[in-house]
Design a protein around this motif. Structure first.
Motif, short mmCIF file in Angstrom:
data_model
loop_
_atom_site.label_atom_id
_atom_site.label_comp_id
_atom_site.label_asym_id
_atom_site.label_seq_id
_atom_site.Cartn_x
_atom_site.Cartn_y
_atom_site.Cartn_z
N GLY A 12 30.97 2.15 5.95
CA GLY A 12 31.35 3.24 5.04
C GLY A 12 30.26 3.74 4.11
O GLY A 12 30.55 4.43 3.14
N GLY A 14 27.91 5.89 4.86
CA GLY A 14 27.55 7.28 5.14
C GLY A 14 26.71 7.50 6.39
O GLY A 14 26.14 8.59 6.57
N LYS A 15 26.65 6.52 7.27
CA LYS A 15 25.81 6.64 8.48
C LYS A 15 26.19 7.85 9.32
O LYS A 15 25.34 8.66 9.69
CB LYS A 15 25.92 5.36 9.35
CG LYS A 15 25.40 4.11 8.66
CD LYS A 15 25.64 2.87 9.51
CE LYS A 15 27.08 2.44 9.61
NZ LYS A 15 27.66 1.90 8.37
N THR A 16 27.50 7.96 9.64
CA THR A 16 27.92 9.04 10.53
C THR A 16 27.73 10.41 9.86
O THR A 16 27.26 11.36 10.49
CB THR A 16 29.40 8.83 10.94
OG1 THR A 16 29.48 7.58 11.62
CG2 THR A 16 29.89 9.94 11.85
N THR A 17 28.03 10.47 8.57
CA THR A 17 27.86 11.73 7.83
C THR A 17 26.39 12.15 7.88
O THR A 17 26.07 13.31 8.16
CB THR A 17 28.32 11.53 6.37
OG1 THR A 17 29.67 11.06 6.39
CG2 THR A 17 28.23 12.83 5.57
N ASN A 138 23.38 7.25 -1.10
CA ASN A 138 24.45 8.19 -0.77
C ASN A 138 25.56 8.11 -1.81
O ASN A 138 25.80 7.06 -2.39
CB ASN A 138 24.99 7.89 0.63
CG ASN A 138 25.94 8.97 1.11
OD1 ASN A 138 25.81 10.14 0.71
ND2 ASN A 138 26.88 8.62 1.95
N ARG A 139 26.23 9.23 -2.00
CA ARG A 139 27.30 9.37 -3.01
C ARG A 139 26.78 8.88 -4.35
O ARG A 139 27.47 8.17 -5.09
CB ARG A 139 28.55 8.61 -2.58
CG ARG A 139 28.96 8.93 -1.15
CD ARG A 139 30.21 8.23 -0.73
NE ARG A 139 31.36 8.90 -1.31
CZ ARG A 139 32.60 8.73 -0.89
NH1 ARG A 139 32.84 7.91 0.13
NH2 ARG A 139 33.59 9.35 -1.45
N ARG A 166 24.45 13.60 -3.50
CA ARG A 166 25.60 13.50 -4.40
C ARG A 166 26.90 13.30 -3.62
O ARG A 166 26.96 13.55 -2.39
CB ARG A 166 25.68 14.74 -5.29
CG ARG A 166 26.01 15.98 -4.52
CD ARG A 166 26.19 17.17 -5.43
NE ARG A 166 26.48 18.36 -4.62
CZ ARG A 166 27.10 19.43 -5.08
NH1 ARG A 166 27.46 19.48 -6.35
NH2 ARG A 166 27.32 20.47 -4.29
N THR A 168 30.16 14.73 -2.71
CA THR A 168 30.76 16.06 -2.72
C THR A 168 31.67 16.28 -1.52
O THR A 168 31.39 15.77 -0.42
CB THR A 168 29.67 17.16 -2.76
OG1 THR A 168 30.29 18.43 -2.48
CG2 THR A 168 28.58 16.94 -1.75
N1 LIG Z 1 27.83 12.22 0.12
C1 LIG Z 1 29.16 12.10 0.33
N2 LIG Z 1 30.06 12.73 -0.48
C2 LIG Z 1 31.40 12.58 -0.28
N3 LIG Z 1 31.93 11.84 0.69
C3 LIG Z 1 31.08 11.20 1.53
C4 LIG Z 1 29.66 11.30 1.41
N4 LIG Z 1 29.10 10.56 2.39
C5 LIG Z 1 30.11 10.03 3.10
N5 LIG Z 1 31.30 10.40 2.60
C6 LIG Z 1 32.64 9.96 3.05
O1 LIG Z 1 32.65 8.54 3.03
C7 LIG Z 1 33.36 8.02 4.14
C8 LIG Z 1 32.42 7.10 4.96
O2 LIG Z 1 31.37 7.89 5.49
P1 LIG Z 1 30.84 7.66 6.98
O3 LIG Z 1 31.96 7.62 7.94
O4 LIG Z 1 29.76 8.64 7.20
O5 LIG Z 1 30.25 6.19 6.81
P2 LIG Z 1 29.75 5.20 7.95
O6 LIG Z 1 28.66 4.38 7.36
O7 LIG Z 1 29.45 5.95 9.18
O8 LIG Z 1 31.05 4.31 8.18
P3 LIG Z 1 31.22 3.21 9.35
O9 LIG Z 1 30.46 2.01 8.89
O10 LIG Z 1 32.70 2.98 9.41
O11 LIG Z 1 30.65 3.80 10.60
C9 LIG Z 1 33.86 9.22 4.94
O12 LIG Z 1 35.19 9.48 4.53
C10 LIG Z 1 32.93 10.36 4.50
O13 LIG Z 1 33.56 11.61 4.56
#
Ligand SMILES: Nc1ncnc2c1ncn2[C@@H]1O[C@H](COP(=O)(O)OP(=O)(O)OP(=O)(O)O)[C@@H](O)[C@H]1O
Ligand SMILES: [Mg+2]
Length: 208
Positions: A12, A14-17, A138-139, A166, A168
């Protein structure tokens, strides 16, 4: 092909984002882009599946966590790594890469988990290789005490903070529609695209 790994075994962060934004950015620049979904949750596959045809094209391949890309003609290959993997199993494919971007949240648990990952990178020899490694906060809530703790931690492990993104809804809304912030009206995302510029510059810098 230029291979960028978006990796941090902490869930969680933010990798996928971040992988999706990067894929979208390079595709909008006219580059051929391959997004590699290494996560069995298939979040980046779902995201790309909902991308409308009129937006820039991104290729997708779903591979196991330790499976390398072979024979791709893409200029940019962005690897979306899953959570909770053992570095010993994936060190070999990361070694094939040019850059590793590590998204991190500024909480004590995220910092501790990241420290274990970084120690693993040292052990596996990735740190001594020519692969560039950079951190993206991130965030980020830059005024909080834990953001300071994060900065001190990065200083200790001698890893560069490339940018702080940020928190957002722009990312959440874009991702929901198969888009990235780079596909949204520039006036709506100017703060976010400015925060991405150091990441783009760092990735584009020729010296490793
Ligand atoms: N900069 C940001 N601002 C607001 N929300 C964010 C931001 N980055 C990520 N998110 C939210 O945080 C959550 C986790 O992000 P994401 O899925 O990209 O993480 P991840 O590292 O890929 O998770 P996983 O380990 O499950 O693969 C999602 O709901 C995403 O929309
Ligand atoms: Mg993910």
């Amino acid at each position: 092909m230029n291979q960028i790994f978006i990796a941090n075994p902490k869930g969680g962060c933010g990798k996928t984002t971040i992988a999706a934004q990067l894929a979208g950015y390079f595709a909008n620049q006219g580059k051929s882009v391959l997004l590699v979904d290494h996560d069995t949750q298939r979040s980046s596959s779902d995201w790309l599946g909902s991308r409308p045809d009129k937006y820039s094209h991104i290729e997708l391949v779903a591979l196991a966590v330790d499976q390398p890309v072979v024979g791709s003609r893409a200029e940019m290959v962005v690897h979306d790594m899953p959570a909770a993997w053992d570095l010993d199993h994936v060190a070999d494919i990361i070694h094939e890469g040019d850059c590793v971007l590590i998204p991190i949240l500024s909480s004590p648990t995220d910092i501790k988990a990241c420290l274990r990952f970084i120690m693993g990178l040292y052990r596996s020899g990735v740190m001594e290789s020519s692969i560039k490694i950079g951190i993206v906060a991130n965030r980020a809530k830059t005024k909080t005490r834990y953001f300071q703790v994060l900065l001190e931690f990065l200083n200790r492990v001698e890893l560069p903070l490339i940018s702080s993104l940020r928190d957002t809804q722009n990312y959440v809304r874009a991702m929901d529609k198969g888009l990235t912030i780079f596909d949204l009206p520039p006036g709506m995302v100017s703060i976010d695209t400015a925060q991405w510029q150091p990441i783009i510059d760092w990735l584009n810098a020729t010296e490793h």
